[in-house]
Design a protein around this motif. Structure first.
Motif, PDB file in Angstrom:
ATOM      1  N   ASN A   4       6.935   6.294  -1.396  1.00 42.17           N
ATOM      2  CA  ASN A   4       5.868   5.820  -2.259  1.00 42.17           C
ATOM      3  C   ASN A   4       5.600   4.330  -2.189  1.00 42.17           C
ATOM      4  O   ASN A   4       4.502   3.898  -2.535  1.00 42.17           O
ATOM      5  CB  ASN A   4       6.180   6.180  -3.718  1.00 42.17           C
ATOM      6  CG  ASN A   4       6.461   7.652  -3.894  1.00 42.17           C
ATOM      7  OD1 ASN A   4       6.140   8.463  -3.034  1.00 42.17           O
ATOM      8  ND2 ASN A   4       7.046   8.006  -5.021  1.00 42.17           N
ATOM      9  N   ALA A  21       6.156   2.035   0.384  1.00 39.27           N
ATOM     10  CA  ALA A  21       6.033   1.322   1.652  1.00 39.27           C
ATOM     11  C   ALA A  21       4.786   0.441   1.684  1.00 39.27           C
ATOM     12  O   ALA A  21       4.851  -0.719   2.090  1.00 39.27           O
ATOM     13  CB  ALA A  21       6.018   2.304   2.812  1.00 39.27           C
ATOM     14  N   ASP A  22       3.661   0.985   1.248  1.00 42.58           N
ATOM     15  CA  ASP A  22       2.408   0.248   1.355  1.00 42.58           C
ATOM     16  C   ASP A  22       2.327  -0.902   0.363  1.00 42.58           C
ATOM     17  O   ASP A  22       1.833  -1.972   0.673  1.00 42.58           O
ATOM     18  CB  ASP A  22       1.225   1.202   1.111  1.00 42.58           C
ATOM     19  CG  ASP A  22       1.072   2.205   2.248  1.00 42.58           C
ATOM     20  OD1 ASP A  22       1.384   1.833   3.396  1.00 42.58           O
ATOM     21  OD2 ASP A  22       0.653   3.340   1.979  1.00 42.58           O
ATOM     22  N   ARG A  23       2.836  -0.660  -0.837  1.00 42.16           N
ATOM     23  CA  ARG A  23       2.588  -1.641  -1.887  1.00 42.16           C
ATOM     24  C   ARG A  23       3.663  -2.690  -2.020  1.00 42.16           C
ATOM     25  O   ARG A  23       3.421  -3.765  -2.566  1.00 42.16           O
ATOM     26  CB  ARG A  23       2.390  -0.916  -3.216  1.00 42.16           C
ATOM     27  CG  ARG A  23       1.125  -0.080  -3.162  1.00 42.16           C
ATOM     28  CD  ARG A  23       0.630   0.227  -4.522  1.00 42.16           C
ATOM     29  NE  ARG A  23       1.392   1.283  -5.164  1.00 42.16           N
ATOM     30  CZ  ARG A  23       1.271   1.580  -6.458  1.00 42.16           C
ATOM     31  NH1 ARG A  23       0.472   0.870  -7.213  1.00 42.16           N
ATOM     32  NH2 ARG A  23       1.953   2.557  -6.970  1.00 42.16           N
ATOM     33  N   TYR A  80      10.313  -2.617   0.881  1.00 42.66           N
ATOM     34  CA  TYR A  80      10.493  -1.461   1.760  1.00 42.66           C
ATOM     35  C   TYR A  80      11.274  -1.841   3.023  1.00 42.66           C
ATOM     36  O   TYR A  80      12.150  -1.107   3.462  1.00 42.66           O
ATOM     37  CB  TYR A  80       9.134  -0.874   2.141  1.00 42.66           C
ATOM     38  CG  TYR A  80       9.244   0.268   3.112  1.00 42.66           C
ATOM     39  CD1 TYR A  80       9.736   1.509   2.710  1.00 42.66           C
ATOM     40  CD2 TYR A  80       8.862   0.125   4.439  1.00 42.66           C
ATOM     41  CE1 TYR A  80       9.850   2.559   3.592  1.00 42.66           C
ATOM     42  CE2 TYR A  80       8.967   1.176   5.328  1.00 42.66           C
ATOM     43  CZ  TYR A  80       9.450   2.389   4.903  1.00 42.66           C
ATOM     44  OH  TYR A  80       9.565   3.419   5.787  1.00 42.66           O
TER      45      TYR A  80
END
Lengths: 200, 200
Positions: free
Chosen positions: B114, B116-118, B123
DNA sequence: AGTTTTCGAAACGATCCCGTTGCGTATCGT
DNA sequence: ACGATACGCAACGGGATCGTTTCGAAAACT
């Protein structure tokens, strides 16, 4: 006869443009990784260039907005061709791969992976609406392969599906940003799996 | 000599008990599905039975708290035995399966999937600390299988790993609540996969 | 005893979002 | 034209969390 009237519809009709903007904003944000909990009506309104009133007039709560937005996602499930099991599987995994890079389609996995526990009701509706049809299509490819004798008769279809779809998910979600999924992954995956799936 | 002093440590020492309570509360909440964005210091403090001051004194921001908490997770990676590739793979997947039902270990996949992107920075550190060692251990099992001739020489280790781990993830995360992962899934998965992986 | 640091608790002003309401304008049917 | 409804906008009071500060009590060392 009092059939279902066009409801007279006096006054100014609701703007389809605004509605689309709202749904788009919702899907974009979810695709970017915003949780349903975090998704604020205020942010959706701002992003859609719309007043909060316009949203609250159509959806009574956030969950309804999200479900309705997700329902607009009619997924391009490719029609399995007559090229045999391998071609069909590669096609389906290819769709998963290309979708993973499109914001709009990321919300599918984001919802599926993140919201099951916290919004079981939303998840259930989403699952019936989006997930199950896709799984069923995938299963069908494998079943057909078994029927034609191309795949082993005793193949565990459920396990086979989880291996292929799971591997794809593993790469698209667990590789992290900056680790693009290689173009030929679907082929490599299917070829590797079919070694054990094939009959004979 | 001015070696690294025990820093004199005048005054009241910091409570290890409080520190552990904070870390535990953090991990529990992440395990329950709370996003890093949603994780509030206030909530952690309340849950840990601790003043906010005690948290801010140790960690300057939320991200540091999360990383440090995750770092305390020393995972019980089973020592691969001499039972051959099949036994080792079943063992590893079995660990994944049993972990999926433990709150404390759910935070691993929750973070991996969940955030990784934000939180790319978080991460990245998490990946090096937790993910990569596990992947490497898994890869090693497969590589050893290739070396002993038990597995095909041209086996794509990366693809093979993604199939097994991905399938397990698929079941633990995508089956939704109320769909428990069957006990024998690791065996079924490995047996199905090995049909194609084996040499000969 | 005296000093120093940490402890938990409470309160601060600031910011965000909630769901609702009122406003002036725009766009329909009649 | 006129009534009805929707539009975007701004504001409301209420609640939650932010990161900081202050407080008296507790726990270590000199």
């Amino acid at each position: 006869m009092t059939t279902i009237q066009e409801s007279a519809a006096r006054g100014r009709p609701r703007s389809e443009r605004a509605e689309k903007a709202i749904v788009d904003a919702t899907l974009d944000m979810i695709g970017e990784g915003v949780t349903v909990s975090e998704l604020s009506i205020e942010a959706v309104a701002t992003r859609a260039g719309v007043g909060k009133t316009t949203i609250y007039r159509r959806w009574s709560n956030k969950e309804d907005l999200v479900v309705d937005s997700l329902a607009t996602l009619r997924l391009p499930m490719p029609e399995p061709g007559g090229g045999g099991v391998r071609a069909d599987l590669v096609t389906y995994l290819g769709v998963m791969r290309s979708e993973s890079s499109e914001l709009r389609n990321r919300c599918i996995t984001n919802i599926a992976l993140n919201e099951a526990d916290r919004f079981p009701d939303l998840y259930r509706r989403f699952r019936e609406l989006v997930i199950e049809p896709r799984r069923e299509a995938f299963r069908e490819v494998l079943r057909r392969g078994v029927a034609t004798g191309e795949l082993r008769a005793d193949l565990d279809v459920e396990v086979a599906m989880s291996m292929l779809v799971g591997a794809m998910l593993f790469h698209t979600k667990m590789s992290g940003p900056g680790y693009p999924v290689p173009d030929d992954l679907p082929e490599r995956l299917v070829d590797e799996a079919l070694r054990g799936f094939r009959a004979g």
